[in-house]
Design a protein around this motif. Structure first.
Motif, PDB file in Angstrom:
ATOM      1  N   VAL A  31       0.825  -1.213   0.000  1.00  0.00           N
ATOM      2  CA  VAL A  31       0.000   0.000   0.000  1.00  0.00           C
ATOM      3  C   VAL A  31       0.857   1.259   0.000  1.00  0.00           C
ATOM      4  CG1 VAL A  31      -2.094  -0.902   1.060  1.00  0.00           C
ATOM      5  CG2 VAL A  31      -0.217  -0.181   2.515  1.00  0.00           C
ATOM      6  N   LEU A  32       2.183   1.079   0.199  1.00  0.00           N
ATOM      7  CA  LEU A  32       3.055   2.251   0.309  1.00  0.00           C
ATOM      8  C   LEU A  32       3.521   2.760  -1.043  1.00  0.00           C
ATOM      9  CD1 LEU A  32       5.208   1.068   3.322  1.00  0.00           C
ATOM     10  CD2 LEU A  32       3.444   2.803   3.334  1.00  0.00           C
ATOM     11  N   ILE A  33       3.230   1.994  -2.105  1.00  0.00           N
ATOM     12  CA  ILE A  33       3.705   2.404  -3.424  1.00  0.00           C
ATOM     13  C   ILE A  33       3.062   3.721  -3.828  1.00  0.00           C
ATOM     14  CG2 ILE A  33       3.617   1.767  -5.886  1.00  0.00           C
ATOM     15  CD1 ILE A  33       4.235  -1.104  -4.827  1.00  0.00           C
ATOM     16  N   GLY A  34       3.922   4.652  -4.297  1.00  0.00           N
ATOM     17  CA  GLY A  34       3.444   5.990  -4.665  1.00  0.00           C
ATOM     18  C   GLY A  34       3.443   6.946  -3.483  1.00  0.00           C
ATOM     19  N   LYS A  35       3.839   6.439  -2.299  1.00  0.00           N
ATOM     20  CA  LYS A  35       3.848   7.310  -1.117  1.00  0.00           C
ATOM     21  C   LYS A  35       5.289   7.574  -0.675  1.00  0.00           C
ATOM     22  CE  LYS A  35      -0.608   5.882   0.644  1.00  0.00           C
ATOM     23  NZ  LYS A  35      -1.285   4.927   1.484  1.00  0.00           N
ATOM     24  N   PRO A  36       5.504   8.668   0.061  1.00  0.00           N
ATOM     25  CA  PRO A  36       6.853   8.908   0.571  1.00  0.00           C
ATOM     26  C   PRO A  36       7.259   7.823   1.568  1.00  0.00           C
ATOM     27  CG  PRO A  36       5.394  10.788   0.976  1.00  0.00           C
ATOM     28  CD  PRO A  36       4.541   9.685   0.479  1.00  0.00           C
ATOM     29  N   ALA A  37       8.546   7.561   1.618  1.00  0.00           N
ATOM     30  CA  ALA A  37       9.044   6.564   2.567  1.00  0.00           C
ATOM     31  C   ALA A  37       8.637   6.955   3.981  1.00  0.00           C
ATOM     32  CB  ALA A  37      10.562   6.478   2.450  1.00  0.00           C
ATOM     33  N   PRO A  38       8.231   5.981   4.797  1.00  0.00           N
ATOM     34  CA  PRO A  38       7.855   6.306   6.178  1.00  0.00           C
ATOM     35  C   PRO A  38       9.054   6.883   6.938  1.00  0.00           C
ATOM     36  CG  PRO A  38       7.983   3.926   5.864  1.00  0.00           C
ATOM     37  CD  PRO A  38       8.108   4.539   4.514  1.00  0.00           C
ATOM     38  N   SER A  39       8.768   7.684   7.937  1.00  0.00           N
ATOM     39  CA  SER A  39       9.894   8.320   8.620  1.00  0.00           C
ATOM     40  C   SER A  39      10.606   7.300   9.500  1.00  0.00           C
ATOM     41  CB  SER A  39       9.410   9.512   9.437  1.00  0.00           C
ATOM     42  OG  SER A  39       8.673   9.058  10.542  1.00  0.00           O
ATOM     43  N   GLU A  75      13.062  -8.268   1.698  1.00  0.00           N
ATOM     44  CA  GLU A  75      12.170  -7.455   0.882  1.00  0.00           C
ATOM     45  C   GLU A  75      12.989  -6.269   0.393  1.00  0.00           C
ATOM     46  OE1 GLU A  75       8.215  -6.265   2.153  1.00  0.00           O
ATOM     47  OE2 GLU A  75       7.849  -8.250   2.981  1.00  0.00           O
ATOM     48  N   THR A  76      12.728  -5.864  -0.845  1.00  0.00           N
ATOM     49  CA  THR A  76      13.526  -4.807  -1.454  1.00  0.00           C
ATOM     50  C   THR A  76      12.588  -3.733  -1.992  1.00  0.00           C
ATOM     51  OG1 THR A  76      15.109  -6.516  -2.096  1.00  0.00           O
ATOM     52  CG2 THR A  76      15.363  -4.362  -3.127  1.00  0.00           C
ATOM     53  N   PHE A  77      12.886  -2.484  -1.630  1.00  0.00           N
ATOM     54  CA  PHE A  77      12.051  -1.363  -2.073  1.00  0.00           C
ATOM     55  C   PHE A  77      12.845  -0.485  -3.028  1.00  0.00           C
ATOM     56  CE2 PHE A  77      10.189  -2.808   1.810  1.00  0.00           C
ATOM     57  CZ  PHE A  77       8.825  -2.574   1.691  1.00  0.00           C
ATOM     58  N   LEU A  78      12.171  -0.045  -4.067  1.00  0.00           N
ATOM     59  CA  LEU A  78      12.762   0.912  -4.993  1.00  0.00           C
ATOM     60  C   LEU A  78      12.216   2.288  -4.626  1.00  0.00           C
ATOM     61  CD1 LEU A  78      14.266   1.687  -7.626  1.00  0.00           C
ATOM     62  CD2 LEU A  78      12.202   1.033  -8.872  1.00  0.00           C
ATOM     63  N   VAL A  79      13.132   3.192  -4.271  1.00  0.00           N
ATOM     64  CA  VAL A  79      12.733   4.536  -3.854  1.00  0.00           C
ATOM     65  C   VAL A  79      13.336   5.533  -4.842  1.00  0.00           C
ATOM     66  CG1 VAL A  79      12.815   6.226  -1.982  1.00  0.00           C
ATOM     67  CG2 VAL A  79      12.713   3.793  -1.446  1.00  0.00           C
ATOM     68  N   ASP A  80      12.508   6.404  -5.399  1.00  0.00           N
ATOM     69  CA  ASP A  80      13.045   7.350  -6.384  1.00  0.00           C
ATOM     70  C   ASP A  80      13.760   8.513  -5.695  1.00  0.00           C
ATOM     71  OD1 ASP A  80      11.148   9.260  -5.642  1.00  0.00           O
ATOM     72  OD2 ASP A  80       9.818   8.868  -7.328  1.00  0.00           O
ATOM     73  N   ALA A  81      14.329   9.400  -6.511  1.00  0.00           N
ATOM     74  CA  ALA A  81      15.178  10.465  -5.963  1.00  0.00           C
ATOM     75  C   ALA A  81      14.405  11.429  -5.073  1.00  0.00           C
ATOM     76  CB  ALA A  81      15.847  11.221  -7.104  1.00  0.00           C
ATOM     77  N   ASP A  82      13.091  11.436  -5.202  1.00  0.00           N
ATOM     78  CA  ASP A  82      12.281  12.304  -4.348  1.00  0.00           C
ATOM     79  C   ASP A  82      11.802  11.596  -3.078  1.00  0.00           C
ATOM     80  OD1 ASP A  82      12.500  14.389  -6.210  1.00  0.00           O
ATOM     81  OD2 ASP A  82      10.891  13.507  -7.411  1.00  0.00           O
ATOM     82  N   ILE A 103      10.068   8.786  -2.936  1.00  0.00           N
ATOM     83  CA  ILE A 103       8.768   8.122  -3.088  1.00  0.00           C
ATOM     84  C   ILE A 103       9.022   6.631  -3.364  1.00  0.00           C
ATOM     85  CG2 ILE A 103       6.599   8.071  -4.416  1.00  0.00           C
ATOM     86  CD1 ILE A 103       7.010  10.747  -3.029  1.00  0.00           C
ATOM     87  N   ILE A 104       8.280   5.786  -2.671  1.00  0.00           N
ATOM     88  CA  ILE A 104       8.410   4.342  -2.882  1.00  0.00           C
ATOM     89  C   ILE A 104       7.732   3.986  -4.207  1.00  0.00           C
ATOM     90  CG2 ILE A 104       7.815   2.049  -2.001  1.00  0.00           C
ATOM     91  CD1 ILE A 104       7.922   3.252   0.815  1.00  0.00           C
ATOM     92  N   ARG A 105       8.460   3.365  -5.113  1.00  0.00           N
ATOM     93  CA  ARG A 105       7.934   3.100  -6.439  1.00  0.00           C
ATOM     94  C   ARG A 105       7.600   1.632  -6.669  1.00  0.00           C
ATOM     95  NH1 ARG A 105       8.894   7.465  -9.810  1.00  0.00           N
ATOM     96  NH2 ARG A 105       7.632   6.255 -11.250  1.00  0.00           N
ATOM     97  N   TYR A 106       8.322   0.760  -5.986  1.00  0.00           N
ATOM     98  CA  TYR A 106       8.119  -0.672  -6.223  1.00  0.00           C
ATOM     99  C   TYR A 106       8.589  -1.424  -4.986  1.00  0.00           C
ATOM    100  CZ  TYR A 106       8.744  -5.309  -8.358  1.00  0.00           C
ATOM    101  OH  TYR A 106       8.690  -6.654  -8.642  1.00  0.00           O
TER     102      TYR A 106
END
Lengths: 184, 161
Positions: free
Chosen positions: A32-40, A144-151, A153-156
């Protein structure tokens, strides 16, 4: 018509079963976190003198160089982590992807011994000894592996080990897609 | 003597039962009302590692962590709905053993009623079939039937020894 009704019901049930059984990855649920900023979070380095990691680092272009990064939850006691390690090494060494390793519910010295033995693909290694950060990320088990973009945001989210053709078929295309956005 | 031995054995077993008194859970909240609320909530939360167990039934590390979180947040005075929302924002609806009723699950929750509807339609048709009246025989048909029946009787009579 009435005579065939039980037969029709039987055939449609079998059809449903075949459909249900042949669906792939029924266990995997989209994060559910995809498209959202990484949690703090703010995690301490695995090794004395190393860098810690916070969610602010993920959106800081000075840290990430304006490129997406991977966050990999791992543990020395986790057998599938061992299996995917070679692919993480390929991503870090050959593809030049920045990977931050988060050691999950592990003793720091065991995690370090694991990386000494198999090689260290991580730009930063931090420790989540209580597994609380993992829960904030919705991690149900390592790896588990998360792809986080430069901004930041969790992308995958790649659920489970990156083994077999899942690097080539699933994780790498997602990384490439995010990399391509920044090129024009 | 026999009675005495029986009594001794019985008392040993009874005292064993006393020893087996359930241990006090060291993690339990001091307030029994809060503890009961937390325990009730744990039954609704999926242990994501074992998937079809609740976190109350599971020994997995993640289930222990989630139980602790449920207790902490209960102690902070959060309502069960708030704690569920906290978990769902991390793990999605999957973390709830009972799927919520929303636009994605209308069909799921409605399926028993749809099935009942189909059953109703089926019964209606069956009723109608049973009620459909069979037209009485006209004179010619009656005579023909009588003739056939008579033939049958004769044939049976002929076969008899």
């Amino acid at each position: 018509m009435r005579r065939f009704l039980p037969f029709i019901i039987f055939v449609s049930l079998i059809g449903l079963f075949i459909f249900g059984l042949s669906r792939q990855n029924s266990v995997e649920v989209r994060s559910v976190l995809i498209g959202k900023p990484a949690p703090s979070f703010a995690l301490l380095p695995l090794q004395a003198g190393g860098h810690g990691l916070t969610n602010a680092d993920l959106s800081n272009h000075d840290v990430s160089g304006g490129k997406p990064v991977l966050i990999n939850f791992f543990a020395s006691w986790c057998v599938p982590c061992r299996a995917e390690h070679e692919n993480l090494m390929i991503l870090a060494r050959e593809k030049g992807i920045v990977i931050y390793g988060i050691s999950y519910r592990d003793r720091p010295r065991d995690s370090l011994a694991f990386l000494d033995e198999l090689g260290n693909p991580f730009t930063r290694m931090v420790i989540d000894g209580q597994g609380r950060t993992a829960i904030d990320w919705g991690v149900s088990g390592v790896p588990e592996t998360f792809l986080v973009d430069a901004d930041g945001i969790i992308r995958y989210r790649h659920w489970g080990p990156v083994v077999g053709d899942s690097l080539e078929k699933r994780l790498w295309p997602e990384i490439e897609a995010v990399l391509a956005e920044k090129r024009p | 003597m026999k009675q005495f031995i029986t009594a001794v054995i019985a008392s040993i077993f009874l005292s064993l039962a006393l020893l087996a008194e359930p241990p006090v859970n060291p993690d339990a909240l001091p307030d029994p009302v809060q503890e009961a609320a937390a325990r009730a909530l744990m039954k609704d939360i999926r242990c994501l590692v074992c998937q079809n167990q609740s976190i109350e039934d599971s020994d997995a590390d993640l289930a222990k962590d989630l139980r602790q979180i449920v207790r902490e947040q209960t102690a902070e005075g959060k309502s069960p709905a708030e704690i569920k929302a906290w978990l769902v924002s991390r793990y999605g609806d999957w973390v709830l053993l009972e799927p919520p009723f929303d636009e994605r699950t209308y069909f799921l929750w409605g399926s028993p009623f749809i099935l009942l509807g189909f059953l109703g339609i089926w019964f209606m048709f069956r009723e109608r079939d049973a009620k459909s009246v069979i037209a009485p025989l006209n004179e010619d048909e009656r005579l023909e039937l009588d003739a056939l029946l008579q033939q049958d009787d004769l044939a049976e009579g002929g076969d008899a020894p």
